[in-house]
Motif scaffolding. Structure first.
Motif, PDB file in Angstrom:
ATOM      1  N   PHE A 235       0.848  -1.185   0.000  1.00 41.88           N
ATOM      2  CA  PHE A 235       0.000   0.000   0.000  1.00 41.88           C
ATOM      3  C   PHE A 235       0.881   1.232   0.000  1.00 41.88           C
ATOM      4  CE2 PHE A 235      -2.846  -3.198   1.643  1.00 41.88           C
ATOM      5  CZ  PHE A 235      -4.022  -2.905   0.992  1.00 41.88           C
ATOM      6  N   LEU A 236       0.732   2.046  -1.024  1.00 41.99           N
ATOM      7  CA  LEU A 236       1.467   3.305  -1.137  1.00 41.99           C
ATOM      8  C   LEU A 236       0.534   4.418  -0.678  1.00 41.99           C
ATOM      9  CD1 LEU A 236       3.949   4.896  -1.959  1.00 41.99           C
ATOM     10  CD2 LEU A 236       3.122   4.829  -4.325  1.00 41.99           C
ATOM     11  N   ILE A 237       0.849   4.992   0.463  1.00 44.86           N
ATOM     12  CA  ILE A 237       0.038   6.040   1.078  1.00 44.86           C
ATOM     13  C   ILE A 237       0.611   7.393   0.666  1.00 44.86           C
ATOM     14  CG2 ILE A 237      -0.847   6.984   3.246  1.00 44.86           C
ATOM     15  CD1 ILE A 237      -1.688   4.126   2.978  1.00 44.86           C
ATOM     16  N   SER A 238      -0.223   8.253   0.077  1.00 43.06           N
ATOM     17  CA  SER A 238       0.264   9.535  -0.408  1.00 43.06           C
ATOM     18  C   SER A 238      -0.728  10.649  -0.107  1.00 43.06           C
ATOM     19  CB  SER A 238       0.483   9.465  -1.918  1.00 43.06           C
ATOM     20  OG  SER A 238       0.769  10.731  -2.438  1.00 43.06           O
ATOM     21  N   SER A 239      -0.161  11.780   0.282  1.00 41.67           N
ATOM     22  CA  SER A 239      -0.991  12.967   0.471  1.00 41.67           C
ATOM     23  C   SER A 239      -0.347  14.164  -0.228  1.00 41.67           C
ATOM     24  CB  SER A 239      -1.204  13.245   1.960  1.00 41.67           C
ATOM     25  OG  SER A 239       0.033  13.397   2.615  1.00 41.67           O
ATOM     26  N   GLY A 240       0.186  13.909  -1.418  1.00 36.60           N
ATOM     27  CA  GLY A 240       0.744  14.976  -2.224  1.00 36.60           C
ATOM     28  C   GLY A 240       2.226  15.225  -2.044  1.00 36.60           C
ATOM     29  N   GLU A 241       2.968  14.289  -1.470  1.00 35.98           N
ATOM     30  CA  GLU A 241       4.403  14.464  -1.288  1.00 35.98           C
ATOM     31  C   GLU A 241       5.100  14.616  -2.642  1.00 35.98           C
ATOM     32  OE1 GLU A 241       2.825  11.963   2.025  1.00 35.98           O
ATOM     33  OE2 GLU A 241       2.696  11.867  -0.134  1.00 35.98           O
ATOM     34  N   PRO A 242       6.100  15.481  -2.708  1.00 34.57           N
ATOM     35  CA  PRO A 242       6.812  15.662  -3.979  1.00 34.57           C
ATOM     36  C   PRO A 242       7.617  14.433  -4.399  1.00 34.57           C
ATOM     37  CG  PRO A 242       7.794  17.001  -2.243  1.00 34.57           C
ATOM     38  CD  PRO A 242       6.543  16.396  -1.675  1.00 34.57           C
ATOM     39  N   ASP A 243       7.989  13.570  -3.462  1.00 34.73           N
ATOM     40  CA  ASP A 243       8.769  12.365  -3.774  1.00 34.73           C
ATOM     41  C   ASP A 243       7.905  11.168  -4.139  1.00 34.73           C
ATOM     42  OD1 ASP A 243      11.068  13.754  -3.228  1.00 34.73           O
ATOM     43  OD2 ASP A 243      11.290  12.958  -1.204  1.00 34.73           O
ATOM     44  N   TYR A 244       6.605  11.358  -4.251  1.00 36.18           N
ATOM     45  CA  TYR A 244       5.681  10.257  -4.511  1.00 36.18           C
ATOM     46  C   TYR A 244       6.076   9.453  -5.753  1.00 36.18           C
ATOM     47  CZ  TYR A 244       1.436   7.939  -6.090  1.00 36.18           C
ATOM     48  OH  TYR A 244       0.545   7.012  -6.535  1.00 36.18           O
ATOM     49  N   THR A 245       6.410  10.124  -6.843  1.00 36.00           N
ATOM     50  CA  THR A 245       6.762   9.400  -8.067  1.00 36.00           C
ATOM     51  C   THR A 245       8.060   8.614  -7.886  1.00 36.00           C
ATOM     52  OG1 THR A 245       7.785  11.386  -8.977  1.00 36.00           O
ATOM     53  CG2 THR A 245       5.526  10.930  -9.643  1.00 36.00           C
ATOM     54  N   ALA A 246       8.986   9.120  -7.086  1.00 36.99           N
ATOM     55  CA  ALA A 246      10.216   8.385  -6.804  1.00 36.99           C
ATOM     56  C   ALA A 246       9.912   7.117  -6.005  1.00 36.99           C
ATOM     57  CB  ALA A 246      11.209   9.266  -6.055  1.00 36.99           C
ATOM     58  N   ALA A 247       9.001   7.208  -5.060  1.00 39.99           N
ATOM     59  CA  ALA A 247       8.609   6.035  -4.282  1.00 39.99           C
ATOM     60  C   ALA A 247       7.951   4.992  -5.183  1.00 39.99           C
ATOM     61  CB  ALA A 247       7.662   6.437  -3.150  1.00 39.99           C
ATOM     62  N   LYS A 248       7.084   5.442  -6.070  1.00 44.35           N
ATOM     63  CA  LYS A 248       6.410   4.520  -6.986  1.00 44.35           C
ATOM     64  C   LYS A 248       7.419   3.852  -7.925  1.00 44.35           C
ATOM     65  CE  LYS A 248       2.239   4.225  -9.716  1.00 44.35           C
ATOM     66  NZ  LYS A 248       1.093   4.918 -10.248  1.00 44.35           N
ATOM     67  N   LYS A 249       8.369   4.613  -8.397  1.00 46.36           N
ATOM     68  CA  LYS A 249       9.413   4.075  -9.276  1.00 46.36           C
ATOM     69  C   LYS A 249      10.285   3.058  -8.525  1.00 46.36           C
ATOM     70  CE  LYS A 249      13.116   5.501 -12.374  1.00 46.36           C
ATOM     71  NZ  LYS A 249      13.894   6.614 -12.914  1.00 46.36           N
ATOM     72  N   ALA A 250      10.627   3.357  -7.277  1.00 50.14           N
ATOM     73  CA  ALA A 250      11.421   2.429  -6.470  1.00 50.14           C
ATOM     74  C   ALA A 250      10.678   1.119  -6.243  1.00 50.14           C
ATOM     75  CB  ALA A 250      11.794   3.071  -5.137  1.00 50.14           C
ATOM     76  N   LEU A 251       9.377   1.193  -6.026  1.00 48.14           N
ATOM     77  CA  LEU A 251       8.588  -0.026  -5.862  1.00 48.14           C
ATOM     78  C   LEU A 251       8.569  -0.839  -7.149  1.00 48.14           C
ATOM     79  CD1 LEU A 251       5.609   1.322  -3.742  1.00 48.14           C
ATOM     80  CD2 LEU A 251       7.356  -0.322  -3.018  1.00 48.14           C
ATOM     81  N   ALA A 252       8.463  -0.175  -8.279  1.00 47.69           N
ATOM     82  CA  ALA A 252       8.443  -0.872  -9.572  1.00 47.69           C
ATOM     83  C   ALA A 252       9.775  -1.568  -9.849  1.00 47.69           C
ATOM     84  CB  ALA A 252       8.124   0.118 -10.688  1.00 47.69           C
TER      85      ALA A 252
END
Length: 69
Positions: free
Chosen positions: A11-28
């Motif tokens: 579960f990727l929890i996000s509330s608009g953090e600027p690093d969100y896309t980096a977290a998603k990329k790291a998970l991928a």
């Protein structure tokens, strides 16, 4: 690549953090496959966490914040 989609939900929890896309990329880029669920802009945090529990269909889950890389 090991397929854990029937056993593990991330579960990727996000509330608009600027690093969100980096977290998603790291998970991928992980060395296994898993079910990915995004929980965006849900507050307070206990409501987001409850949604995570309600949506989980696998025996195991991991919670990742949108600013974790």
């Amino acid at each position: 690549m090991k397929d854990l989609r029937s056993k593990l939900t991330v579960f990727l929890i996000s509330s608009g953090e600027p690093d969100y896309t980096a977290a998603k990329k790291a998970l991928a880029g992980q060395d296994c496959q898993f079910s990915l669920e995004e929980i965006k802009n849900i507050s307070p945090m206990n409501v987001a966490f409850q949604q995570m529990l309600d949506r989980c269909t696998t025996p195991y889950y991991i919670q990742v914040d949108g600013d974790m890389v």
